[in-house]
Each structure stands twice: as C-alpha cells, then as structure tokens.
Write a protein that holds these residues in place. Structure first.
Motif, PDB file in Angstrom:
ATOM      1  N   GLN A 171     -18.743 -14.360  -6.434  1.00  0.00           N
ATOM      2  CA  GLN A 171     -18.450 -15.062  -7.634  1.00  0.00           C
ATOM      3  C   GLN A 171     -18.385 -13.939  -8.805  1.00  0.00           C
ATOM      4  O   GLN A 171     -17.735 -14.178  -9.714  1.00  0.00           O
ATOM      5  CB  GLN A 171     -19.417 -16.038  -7.783  1.00  0.00           C
ATOM      6  CG  GLN A 171     -19.407 -17.298  -6.888  1.00  0.00           C
ATOM      7  CD  GLN A 171     -20.400 -18.312  -7.339  1.00  0.00           C
ATOM      8  OE1 GLN A 171     -21.004 -18.376  -8.386  1.00  0.00           O
ATOM      9  NE2 GLN A 171     -20.636 -19.204  -6.222  1.00  0.00           N
ATOM     10  N   GLY A 172     -18.808 -12.688  -8.699  1.00  0.00           N
ATOM     11  CA  GLY A 172     -18.667 -11.845  -9.829  1.00  0.00           C
ATOM     12  C   GLY A 172     -17.836 -10.589  -9.410  1.00  0.00           C
ATOM     13  O   GLY A 172     -17.120 -10.603  -8.465  1.00  0.00           O
ATOM     14  N   ASP A 173     -17.534  -9.761 -10.953  1.00  0.00           N
ATOM     15  CA  ASP A 173     -16.852  -8.950 -10.672  1.00  0.00           C
ATOM     16  C   ASP A 173     -17.449  -7.641 -10.206  1.00  0.00           C
ATOM     17  O   ASP A 173     -18.671  -7.800  -9.631  1.00  0.00           O
ATOM     18  CB  ASP A 173     -16.118  -8.493 -12.025  1.00  0.00           C
ATOM     19  CG  ASP A 173     -17.268  -8.523 -13.125  1.00  0.00           C
ATOM     20  OD1 ASP A 173     -18.240  -8.311 -12.762  1.00  0.00           O
ATOM     21  OD2 ASP A 173     -16.888  -8.581 -14.211  1.00  0.00           O
ATOM     22  N   GLY A 174     -16.833  -6.282 -10.503  1.00  0.00           N
ATOM     23  CA  GLY A 174     -17.692  -5.203  -9.893  1.00  0.00           C
ATOM     24  C   GLY A 174     -18.826  -5.148 -10.404  1.00  0.00           C
ATOM     25  O   GLY A 174     -19.753  -4.711  -9.670  1.00  0.00           O
ATOM     26  N   VAL A 206     -21.195  -7.026 -11.422  1.00  0.00           N
ATOM     27  CA  VAL A 206     -21.814  -8.173 -11.247  1.00  0.00           C
ATOM     28  C   VAL A 206     -22.117  -8.045  -9.746  1.00  0.00           C
ATOM     29  O   VAL A 206     -23.456  -7.962  -9.182  1.00  0.00           O
ATOM     30  CB  VAL A 206     -21.365  -9.630 -11.419  1.00  0.00           C
ATOM     31  CG1 VAL A 206     -22.071 -10.520 -10.587  1.00  0.00           C
ATOM     32  CG2 VAL A 206     -21.224  -9.826 -12.917  1.00  0.00           C
ATOM     33  N   ARG A 207     -21.168  -7.599  -8.962  1.00  0.00           N
ATOM     34  CA  ARG A 207     -21.478  -7.380  -7.546  1.00  0.00           C
ATOM     35  C   ARG A 207     -22.340  -5.954  -7.351  1.00  0.00           C
ATOM     36  O   ARG A 207     -23.380  -6.244  -6.365  1.00  0.00           O
ATOM     37  CB  ARG A 207     -20.251  -7.137  -6.719  1.00  0.00           C
ATOM     38  CG  ARG A 207     -19.383  -8.122  -6.820  1.00  0.00           C
ATOM     39  CD  ARG A 207     -18.145  -8.119  -5.970  1.00  0.00           C
ATOM     40  NE  ARG A 207     -17.285  -9.018  -5.567  1.00  0.00           N
ATOM     41  CZ  ARG A 207     -16.108  -9.287  -4.937  1.00  0.00           C
ATOM     42  NH1 ARG A 207     -15.630  -8.390  -4.308  1.00  0.00           N
ATOM     43  NH2 ARG A 207     -15.652 -10.398  -5.028  1.00  0.00           N
ATOM     44  N   SER A 224     -27.737  -0.219 -10.066  1.00  0.00           N
ATOM     45  CA  SER A 224     -26.264  -0.769 -10.411  1.00  0.00           C
ATOM     46  C   SER A 224     -25.520   0.375 -10.862  1.00  0.00           C
ATOM     47  O   SER A 224     -24.302   0.570 -10.377  1.00  0.00           O
ATOM     48  CB  SER A 224     -26.397  -1.722 -11.605  1.00  0.00           C
ATOM     49  OG  SER A 224     -27.013  -2.823 -10.700  1.00  0.00           O
ATOM     50  N   GLN A 266     -16.006   1.251  -3.944  1.00  0.00           N
ATOM     51  CA  GLN A 266     -15.233   0.752  -4.818  1.00  0.00           C
ATOM     52  C   GLN A 266     -14.362  -0.548  -4.272  1.00  0.00           C
ATOM     53  O   GLN A 266     -14.150  -1.620  -4.846  1.00  0.00           O
ATOM     54  CB  GLN A 266     -14.159   1.892  -5.720  1.00  0.00           C
ATOM     55  CG  GLN A 266     -14.880   2.854  -6.397  1.00  0.00           C
ATOM     56  CD  GLN A 266     -15.818   2.155  -7.469  1.00  0.00           C
ATOM     57  OE1 GLN A 266     -15.487   1.248  -8.482  1.00  0.00           O
ATOM     58  NE2 GLN A 266     -17.019   2.681  -7.669  1.00  0.00           N
ATOM     59  N   ARG A 267     -13.936  -0.241  -2.945  1.00  0.00           N
ATOM     60  CA  ARG A 267     -13.336  -1.229  -2.333  1.00  0.00           C
ATOM     61  C   ARG A 267     -14.021  -2.401  -2.061  1.00  0.00           C
ATOM     62  O   ARG A 267     -13.434  -3.494  -1.971  1.00  0.00           O
ATOM     63  CB  ARG A 267     -12.638  -0.738  -1.211  1.00  0.00           C
ATOM     64  CG  ARG A 267     -13.669  -0.146  -0.064  1.00  0.00           C
ATOM     65  CD  ARG A 267     -12.973   0.111   1.192  1.00  0.00           C
ATOM     66  NE  ARG A 267     -12.395  -0.845   2.108  1.00  0.00           N
ATOM     67  CZ  ARG A 267     -11.836  -0.970   3.225  1.00  0.00           C
ATOM     68  NH1 ARG A 267     -11.937   0.252   3.692  1.00  0.00           N
ATOM     69  NH2 ARG A 267     -11.294  -1.776   3.592  1.00  0.00           N
ATOM     70  N   LEU A 275     -16.677  -3.536  -3.980  1.00  0.00           N
ATOM     71  CA  LEU A 275     -17.307  -4.272  -5.514  1.00  0.00           C
ATOM     72  C   LEU A 275     -16.197  -4.550  -6.380  1.00  0.00           C
ATOM     73  O   LEU A 275     -15.067  -4.337  -6.431  1.00  0.00           O
ATOM     74  CB  LEU A 275     -18.041  -2.796  -6.239  1.00  0.00           C
ATOM     75  CG  LEU A 275     -19.277  -2.408  -5.508  1.00  0.00           C
ATOM     76  CD1 LEU A 275     -19.963  -1.339  -6.181  1.00  0.00           C
ATOM     77  CD2 LEU A 275     -20.360  -3.413  -5.130  1.00  0.00           C
TER      78      LEU A 275
END
Length: 235
Positions: free
Chosen positions: A81-84, A86-87, A222, A232-233, A235
C-alpha cells in the motif's frame, strides 16, 4: 524520557509474573494451572475422531507455516500500500523485528531453567504422535520458555508499535490462537508461554520499542535500503 513510566510498568508486569513463579512454594497456582490445563486437553485426544485429527494437523511442523504466513500477510499488506520510502521502512521494520526475535530467543535459552514438556514429565500423558499416522510436535526436552509464543509476542509488540491499531490487535489475537495447539497436546506447559515467554518479552521489548532505539534503527535501515540500486525495482 516521556515513555519511562510505561516502560517501567511493563517491566513491573514481567517481574511480577516471573517472581510469582520463582518464589511461590511449588510454583503456587502456576503449577496447578499447568497440570490442570494439560490434563483437561490431554483427555480429549484419548478417543479417535475429528478432534484428535484436528490437533494432529495443527501440531504438525508444516502448520507453523500458517502462523508465519499470517504474519507475512500483515506485513505485506502495509508494504504493497506504500510508495518507495514506506516500503523500505516496512522492510526495515521486518529486519529489525527478526533481529530482536533472535536476541530474545537467545536470552530465553540462557535462563537457568530447563524442563521437559508435559508429555515427557507426566507418566500418564497421552502422546499424540503415538495415536496418529504422522508425527506431530507433541514434546520437547526443554520447553521453557516457549520459542513459538515468544516470536508471536514479539510480532504483536512490533505491530502495536508501528502498524495501525486494528493490525496490532489482530497480531495480539494470533498469540493465543497459535500457541494454544502446542499447549493442548503437551508440547509446552502453560507457563512456558504465559510466564516464561511473557516475562522475557515484557522485560526487554519495552526498552527497544518505547525508546528512540527502534526509530533510529528503522530510519537507518530504511535509508540504507533506499540507496541500494539493486532494490529499486522492488521498492
């Protein structure tokens, strides 16, 4: 430290629980609860039927994957549910949680208490493995404290600290749900979990989750994860 009273309250709970077991003659009510709880459930597997089968299934080694799957599902629900950032934060929380769980597990095994499970301590105990067609986790030569229960308690503590309240409460519910089968078949005494595991968790976890320690560890992890190009792919 504005959380100090809360930390000390949790520590007091853990100390009272542990000392009430250590210093009461014959372990007091704890010992009676241990035998009574085991005796009640052990009698239920005497006769073949759906209940015995259910107990065998829920105490098979593979059933541990169900509790693990539930924990991963809750973590994954926040991850997707999160972006980079947050993930990355939730991956960091998961890594820190595993490290803390290993630390507490080590502390638990350093305690000067060693005792076999009910099925190995009581001569009259029925062994589920001997009553079914496949092996089950129904005994332990050193069942104190309960590793399984401790891991679930650590997870619940982390969810209460970092996740939405509903998720924290669900994680707390998972503790009795997934520890009860082990107690019912005698792989653990009641006190292995609700005295031993609980005491260790309440004495240590508050100092990690209610102080800046966890926030600093999670933030540092984090930031490091976000700097890794190979991640990166994901997150």
């Amino acid at each position: 430290m504005n959380k100090l009273p809360t930390i000390l309250l949790w520590n007091l709970l853990g100390a009272v629980v542990a000392l009430s077991w250590i210093f009461l003659p014959g372990h007091g009510l704890w010992a009676r609860w241990d035998v009574s709880i085991f005796q009640t459930f052990n009698a239920l597997i005497a006769e073949p039927g759906p209940w015995r089968t259910f107990m065998a299934v829920t105490n098979h080694r593979l059933f541990d994957l169900v509790s693990l799957g539930c924990m991963l599902a809750l973590l994954a629900s926040r991850f997707v549910q999160g972006d980079g950032p947050v993930r990355a934060r939730w991956v960091a929380i998961g890594l820190w949680m595993m490290l803390v769980a290993l630390l507490l597990n080590r502390i638990g095994h350093l305690l000067p208490v060693e005792r076999p499970s009910p099925t190995l301590s009581l001569s009259w105990a029925l062994r589920l493995t001997e009553l079914t067609d496949f092996p089950t986790k129904d005994s332990s030569s050193d069942s104190f404290p309960g590793d399984h229960g401790m891991m679930l308690m650590v997870f619940a503590a982390f969810m209460l600290r970092f996740a939405p309240r509903w998720m924290g409460l669900l994680a707390c519910l998972m503790v009795p749900v997934f520890t009860l089968p082990r107690m019912m078949v005698g792989a653990h005494w009641f006190t292995d979990i609700y005295m031993g595991s609980l005491a260790v968790v309440t004495l240590v976890i508050p100092w990690l989750l209610l102080t800046p320690v966890s926030d600093k560890v999670v933030s540092g992890l984090s930031a490091w994860l976000l700097r890794q190009s190979w991640l990166q792919r994901w997150l």
